[in-house]
Design an enzyme around this catalytic site. Structure first.
Site, PDB file in Angstrom:
ATOM      1  N   HIS A 148       0.785  -1.120   0.090  1.00  0.00           N
ATOM      2  CA  HIS A 148       0.209   0.026   0.074  1.00  0.00           C
ATOM      3  C   HIS A 148       0.990   1.233   0.143  1.00  0.00           C
ATOM      4  O   HIS A 148       0.612   2.196  -0.576  1.00  0.00           O
ATOM      5  CB  HIS A 148      -0.832  -0.013   1.075  1.00  0.00           C
ATOM      6  N   LEU A 182      -3.408  -9.576   5.292  1.00  0.00           N
ATOM      7  CA  LEU A 182      -3.424  -9.609   3.958  1.00  0.00           C
ATOM      8  C   LEU A 182      -2.048  -8.638   3.834  1.00  0.00           C
ATOM      9  O   LEU A 182      -1.791  -8.136   2.668  1.00  0.00           O
ATOM     10  CB  LEU A 182      -4.564  -8.858   3.140  1.00  0.00           C
ATOM     11  N   PHE A 183      -1.317  -8.277   4.853  1.00  0.00           N
ATOM     12  CA  PHE A 183       0.086  -7.679   4.668  1.00  0.00           C
ATOM     13  C   PHE A 183       0.162  -6.339   3.963  1.00  0.00           C
ATOM     14  O   PHE A 183       1.277  -5.990   3.548  1.00  0.00           O
ATOM     15  CB  PHE A 183       1.034  -8.746   4.169  1.00  0.00           C
ATOM     16  N   CYS A 184      -0.973  -5.686   4.146  1.00  0.00           N
ATOM     17  CA  CYS A 184      -0.897  -4.380   3.625  1.00  0.00           C
ATOM     18  C   CYS A 184      -0.625  -4.184   2.140  1.00  0.00           C
ATOM     19  O   CYS A 184       0.051  -3.374   1.608  1.00  0.00           O
ATOM     20  CB  CYS A 184       0.060  -3.141   4.291  1.00  0.00           C
ATOM     21  N   ALA A 185      -1.017  -5.458   1.473  1.00  0.00           N
ATOM     22  CA  ALA A 185      -0.855  -5.415   0.100  1.00  0.00           C
ATOM     23  C   ALA A 185      -2.211  -6.190  -0.402  1.00  0.00           C
ATOM     24  O   ALA A 185      -2.123  -7.306  -1.245  1.00  0.00           O
ATOM     25  CB  ALA A 185       0.390  -6.035  -0.161  1.00  0.00           C
TER      26      ALA A 185
END
Length: 416
Positions: free
Chosen positions: A119, A364-367
Site C-alpha cells: 500500500h 493481507l500484509f498491507c498489500a
C-alpha cells in the site's frame, strides 16, 4: 560444584550484526519489523549522554549531535550508492519517504505502478496514475511496463513527467523484481523510477547506480534499526522545486514579518522541518556501516539455505499451500506466505504464538490487491475450496536458524 569465578567461561563478545531478542521466543516476522541489531543499540547508547539539538546550538553537545546527524546522512547515502547531486532525506519510514516523493511530483506527473505493490507504493500517488496488473513472471513485468510507457508517450501531452514505482522484493512472497531491467525501460521512455527497497535492502545490497534508479526509499525498522527513521534518496531537482513536506523550523533560510515572506531551504533540510530524529538516523547509519563491513554473500547464502529448508518443508505438508506470484524457482528473499487449509489464519498465528512461542504474521500484509489475488490463484491451482481468506507469513533475517525453521514446520505439521 559451583564454578569458581576465576574459571568461569568468558561470554562470547557481541558482534555488530547480532540481534537483540527474548530467550525462548522465535521471531519469524522480520518483514514487518526486524529486531534491533547490536550496532544500532550500541550507537544510540553511546550518543545518548550527548543528546542535544541538531543544527541549532553552539555548545559542545549540539555541535557533536549535528556532526553525528550529518555523518549519518553521509554513511547512509554511501551505503546505498547516492550519486553526486542526489539528496539524502531522513524520513520516518518507507511510507513516509514515498509520500514525500508523491508530494514533490511536478504537476501533471503520471505514476505507473503494478497491482503487486505494498500500500505504501500504491496509495501516495495522484489520481490518474496507471496501475498495471500483476505480471505472471519478471519478463512479463518488463514487457507490460514497456507497453504502458509506449502508450503513455503517444498521449495528448507526451512531454509530461512519468514516474515508475516498483518494489525490489515483494513483502508478500519475497519474490525479487527485475529492477534494473525496469529502470532501463523507464529511462528509454524518458521516465523516472523509484524503488521501494523496504524488503530488499535487509537481504541484499542495493545501489542506486548499479540498478540505475532515480529514487530509493527504505525503512530503518526493517533494517535492524527500529528507532523511527527511514530515508528517501534521489535526484534533487523535483525535491528542490517542491513545497516543503513539513513547513516549520529548519526548513527555511529566511522568515520575514509578512505572512508570505518566506525563503525555503534547498537540499534535504527543505523537507526535514522540525527537530530531526537524531537517534534514528545514527542507528540506521550504524547498521549500514555494519552491513557494509559484513560478508553479504555469506549472509545471503545462509538465508537462502534456510529459505529452501522452509519452502521444502511447506511443500511436504499436504494441508499447507504456499502463495507465489511468479514460478516456484523465481529468485526471492527470505519471505514465505502460505495458508493452512481449513484453518483460519489468525487462529493459526495465535496457536503458534501461544503453544510454540513462534511469531509469524497473519492477514493481507498491507498489500490487499496482491494477497487476495494470490489466495484466489492458490485455490485454483490446488483445486481446494477450503483455503481461508487471509494468509500467514514467515520471514527470515539475521539471527534466524535451521532449528527455528524446523520448529515452525513441526508446529504446522501438528495442524494437519
Amino acid at each position: 560444584m559451583p564454578t569458581r569465578p576465576d574459571t568461569a567461561p568468558t561470554p562470547a563478545p557481541s558482534r555488530p550484526l547480532d540481534v537483540l531478542g527474548v530467550p525462548g521466543e522465535i521471531n519469524l516476522d522480520h518483514a514487518a519489523s526486524a529486531p534491533c541489531a547490536r550496532a544500532a543499540a550500541d550507537a544510540v547508547a553511546e550518543l545518548l549522554p550527548w543528546y542535544a539539538s541538531v543544527h541549532r546550538g553552539a555548545g559542545a553537545l549540539s555541535r557533536r549531535c549535528t556532526l553525528a546527524y550529518e555523518q549519518a546522512r553521509q554513511t547512509v547515502g554511501d551505503f546505498f550508492g547516492a550519486r553526486i547531486g542526489d539528496h539524502v532525506v531522513f524520513t520516518r519510514n518507507t511510507t513516509d519517504a514515498l509520500n514525500l516523493l508523491g508530494r514533490s511530483l511536478p504537476a501533471g506527473t503520471t505514476v505507473v505502478t503494478f497491482a503487486a505493490e505494498h500500500h505504501a507504493n500504491l496509495l501516495p500517488w495522484p489520481r490518474g496514475s496507471v496501475r498495471l496488473p500483476v505480471p505472471t513472471d519478471p519478463a512479463a513485468a518488463v514487457r507490460d511496463l514497456a507497453a504502458a510507457l509506449t502508450e503513455l508517450r503517444r498521449g495528448s501531452n507526451p512531454a509530461l513527467p512519468v514516474l515508475v514505482a516498483v518494489t525490489g522484493a515483494s513483502n508478500v512472497t519475497g519474490e525479487r523484481w527485475p529492477v534494473a531491467e525496469l529502470a532501463r525501460v523507464a529511462h528509454r521512455h524518458s521516465a523516472r523510477i523509484v524503488l521501494d527497497a523496504a524488503q530488499l535492502a535487509p537481504h541484499a545490497p542495493v545501489d542506486l547506480g548499479t540498478l540505475d534508479v532515480d529514487y530509493l526509499a527504505v525503512s530503518g525498522h526493517k533494517l535492524y534499526a527500529p528507532f523511527g527513521a527511514g530515508v528517501l534518496i534521489g535526484r534533487s531537482d523535483w525535491l528542490d522545486d517542491a513545497p516543503p513536506y513539513l513547513a516549520g523550523g529548519g526548513a527555511t533560510s529566511h522568515v520575514g514579518s509578512a505572512t508570505h515572506d518566506v525563503t525555503w531551504s534547498t537540499g534535504p533540510a527543505r523537507h526535514e522541518g522540525g527537530t530531526p530524529n537524531l537517534l534514528g538516523a545514527v542507528a540506521l547509519a550504524a547498521v549500514c556501516g555494519a552491513l557494509a563491513d559484513a560478508d553479504r554473500a555469506a549472509l545471503a547464502a545462509h538465508e537462502q539455505a534456510l529459505l529452501t529448508r522452509l519452502r521444502t518443508g511447506i511443500a511436504a505438508l499436504p494441508h499447507v499451500v504456499e502463495l507465489r506470484t511468479f514460478g516456484p524457482d523465481a529468485p526471492r528473499v527470505g519471505i514465505v506466505s502460505f495458508v493452512v487449509a481449513g484453518r483460519d489464519s489468525s487462529e493459526v498465528a495465535a496457536r503458534l504464538a501461544a503453544e510454540h512461542h513462534i511469531g509469524v504474521r497473519d492477514g493481507l500484509f498491507c498489500a490487499h490487491p496482491l494477497a487476495r489475488r494470490l489466495l484466489a490463484e492458490a485455490a485454483d491451482r490446488t483445486g481446494r475450496r477450503d483455503l481461508p481468506p487471509t494468509a500467514l507469513r514467515a520471514s527470515l533475517g539475521l539471527g534466524s536458524t535451521a532449528a527455528q525453521v524446523d520448529r515452525l514446520l513441526a508446529a504446522l505439521a501438528e495442524l494437519g
